[in-house]
Structures are given as structure tokens and as C-alpha cells.
Design a protein around this motif. Structure first.
Motif, PDB file in Angstrom:
ATOM      1  N   PHE A  66       0.744  -1.269  -0.053  1.00 19.21           N
ATOM      2  CA  PHE A  66       0.020   0.149   0.008  1.00 19.21           C
ATOM      3  C   PHE A  66       0.953   1.196   0.059  1.00 19.21           C
ATOM      4  O   PHE A  66       2.129   1.254   0.437  1.00 19.21           O
ATOM      5  N   ASP A  67       0.171   2.347  -0.248  1.00 21.51           N
ATOM      6  CA  ASP A  67       0.809   3.453  -0.364  1.00 21.51           C
ATOM      7  C   ASP A  67      -0.095   4.465   0.623  1.00 21.51           C
ATOM      8  O   ASP A  67      -1.310   4.442   0.463  1.00 21.51           O
ATOM      9  N   PHE A  68       0.553   5.324   1.480  1.00 24.61           N
ATOM     10  CA  PHE A  68      -0.242   6.185   2.280  1.00 24.61           C
ATOM     11  C   PHE A  68       0.387   7.381   2.084  1.00 24.61           C
ATOM     12  O   PHE A  68       1.512   7.659   2.318  1.00 24.61           O
ATOM     13  N   ASP A  69      -0.462   8.457   1.683  1.00 20.45           N
ATOM     14  CA  ASP A  69      -0.398   9.707   1.580  1.00 20.45           C
ATOM     15  C   ASP A  69      -0.678  10.407   2.844  1.00 20.45           C
ATOM     16  O   ASP A  69      -1.956  10.559   3.316  1.00 20.45           O
ATOM     17  N   ARG A  70       0.436  10.953   3.419  1.00 21.43           N
ATOM     18  CA  ARG A  70       0.314  11.694   5.047  1.00 21.43           C
ATOM     19  C   ARG A  70      -0.393  13.024   4.940  1.00 21.43           C
ATOM     20  O   ARG A  70      -0.762  13.414   5.449  1.00 21.43           O
ATOM     21  N   ASN A  71      -0.309  13.656   3.640  1.00 24.54           N
ATOM     22  CA  ASN A  71      -0.882  14.956   3.408  1.00 24.54           C
ATOM     23  C   ASN A  71      -2.401  14.727   3.273  1.00 24.54           C
ATOM     24  O   ASN A  71      -3.145  15.629   3.657  1.00 24.54           O
ATOM     25  N   GLU A  72      -2.815  13.940   2.329  1.00 26.68           N
ATOM     26  CA  GLU A  72      -4.254  13.734   2.082  1.00 26.68           C
ATOM     27  C   GLU A  72      -5.066  12.549   2.774  1.00 26.68           C
ATOM     28  O   GLU A  72      -6.135  12.418   2.724  1.00 26.68           O
ATOM     29  N   HIS A  73      -4.144  11.761   3.731  1.00 26.59           N
ATOM     30  CA  HIS A  73      -4.865  10.878   4.474  1.00 26.59           C
ATOM     31  C   HIS A  73      -5.584   9.781   3.566  1.00 26.59           C
ATOM     32  O   HIS A  73      -6.527   9.062   4.000  1.00 26.59           O
ATOM     33  N   VAL A  74      -5.129   9.368   2.380  1.00 24.01           N
ATOM     34  CA  VAL A  74      -5.420   8.582   1.458  1.00 24.01           C
ATOM     35  C   VAL A  74      -4.542   7.296   1.377  1.00 24.01           C
ATOM     36  O   VAL A  74      -3.213   7.197   1.358  1.00 24.01           O
ATOM     37  N   CYS A  75      -5.189   6.057   1.439  1.00 22.18           N
ATOM     38  CA  CYS A  75      -4.741   4.913   1.631  1.00 22.18           C
ATOM     39  C   CYS A  75      -4.908   4.112   0.231  1.00 22.18           C
ATOM     40  O   CYS A  75      -6.017   3.755  -0.288  1.00 22.18           O
ATOM     41  N   LYS A  76      -3.758   3.896  -0.629  1.00 18.06           N
ATOM     42  CA  LYS A  76      -4.054   3.136  -1.735  1.00 18.06           C
ATOM     43  C   LYS A  76      -3.631   1.860  -1.646  1.00 18.06           C
ATOM     44  O   LYS A  76      -2.399   1.505  -1.556  1.00 18.06           O
ATOM     45  N   LEU A  77      -4.588   0.953  -1.991  1.00 19.37           N
ATOM     46  CA  LEU A  77      -4.057  -0.675  -1.696  1.00 19.37           C
ATOM     47  C   LEU A  77      -3.694  -1.091  -3.073  1.00 19.37           C
ATOM     48  O   LEU A  77      -4.258  -0.947  -4.096  1.00 19.37           O
ATOM     49  N   ASN A  78      -2.417  -1.895  -2.986  1.00 18.98           N
ATOM     50  CA  ASN A  78      -2.034  -2.486  -4.281  1.00 18.98           C
ATOM     51  C   ASN A  78      -1.868  -3.975  -4.412  1.00 18.98           C
ATOM     52  O   ASN A  78      -1.807  -4.555  -3.293  1.00 18.98           O
TER      53      ASN A  78
END
Length: 134
Positions: A66-78
Motif C-alpha cells: 500500500f501507499d499512504f499519503d500523509r498529506n491527504e490521508h489516502v490509503c492506496k491498496l496495491n
């Protein structure tokens, strides 16, 4: 108590260490800071922090990283892990953290740790058992 949790999260974001509920820790690879995988996202959700994003990934058997964007609080599951992609499939993205799910302790999701649900389902702990939901 809330102040302590906030300090732990700040430390995790700034220094790359995450603490579980059992006071154990592990290091997030500094190589994965400001890094995101391109083209393998299967789902995006809003999560409060990197640790919640790890729990979300562990709750779905399709998720390998996963990628977690600390600025937008978006979690991208791969649907792939780092070992199965070419380094050119990563981008530099300020505020993002990439993680293979294998780097995280499975105990974080309790009865869902064996990833018992189908690929399109999410596992939720339900007492000593679990529930799978689409």
C-alpha cells in the motif's frame, strides 16, 4: 491518553517507527518514504494514519502492498508487492510512504490475520472470530 497517541503517531511519521498496541516496534524503510507505486492500485480509502492503512490492507486478501499519503490521508491498496515490480514503477511523491504488507505484524488485525475472506471482501474482527463483507 490522546496526547500520548498523538505523540506516537507524530514520531512514527517523522522518524519512521511504528508502535503496535503491544509496545513492540519495527522500522519503516527510509527507502520507502516519499515513494508511491504506479498502476497497481485496486482500491483507495481514507485512513487516519499509516498504521490504519496497514490494517486496511491486511483486512483484504487482494492487498500485497500500500501507499499512504500523509498529506491527504489516502490509503492506496496495491495488488503487488515490491519484489514483483520493476523499480521504474515507482514515483517520487512527497508525503507518501510505500509498504509491503509482509513488513507489518499480522497481530494488528486479530482474527483477520489469516486473511480468510475472498479477494473482493474485507475482513472485520468480530470478537474472537471475523466477518467478511463486500
Amino acid at each position: 491518553m490522546a496526547l500520548t497517541a498523538g505523540i506516537i503517531i507524530i514520531n512514527a511519521v517523522l522518524f519512521g517507527t511504528v508502535y503496535s498496541n503491544k509496545c513492540s516496534s519495527y522500522e519503516i524503510s527510509k527507502d520507502n518514504l516519499n515513494k508511491a507505486l504506479i498502476g497497481h492500485s485496486v482500491l483507495e480509502v481514507n485512513d487516519k494514519n499509516h498504521q490504519d492503512c496497514a490494517r486496511t490492507c491486511m483486512s483484504m486478501s487482494v492487498c500485497k502492498s500500500f501507499d499512504f499519503d500523509r498529506n491527504e490521508h489516502v490509503c492506496k491498496l496495491n495488488d503487488v508487492d515490491q519484489s514483483s515490480v520493476d523499480p521504474s514503477e515507482f514515483e517520487t511523491k512527497k508525503g507518501s510512504i510505500f509498504s509491503d504488507i509482509s513488513e507489518w505484524p499480522r497481530a494488528m488485525v486479530g482474527s483477520c490475520s489469516s486473511r480468510p475472506c475472498k479477494a473482493n471482501q474485507r475482513c472485520y474482527q468480530n470478537g474472537a472470530s471475523h466477518v467478511c463483507k463486500t
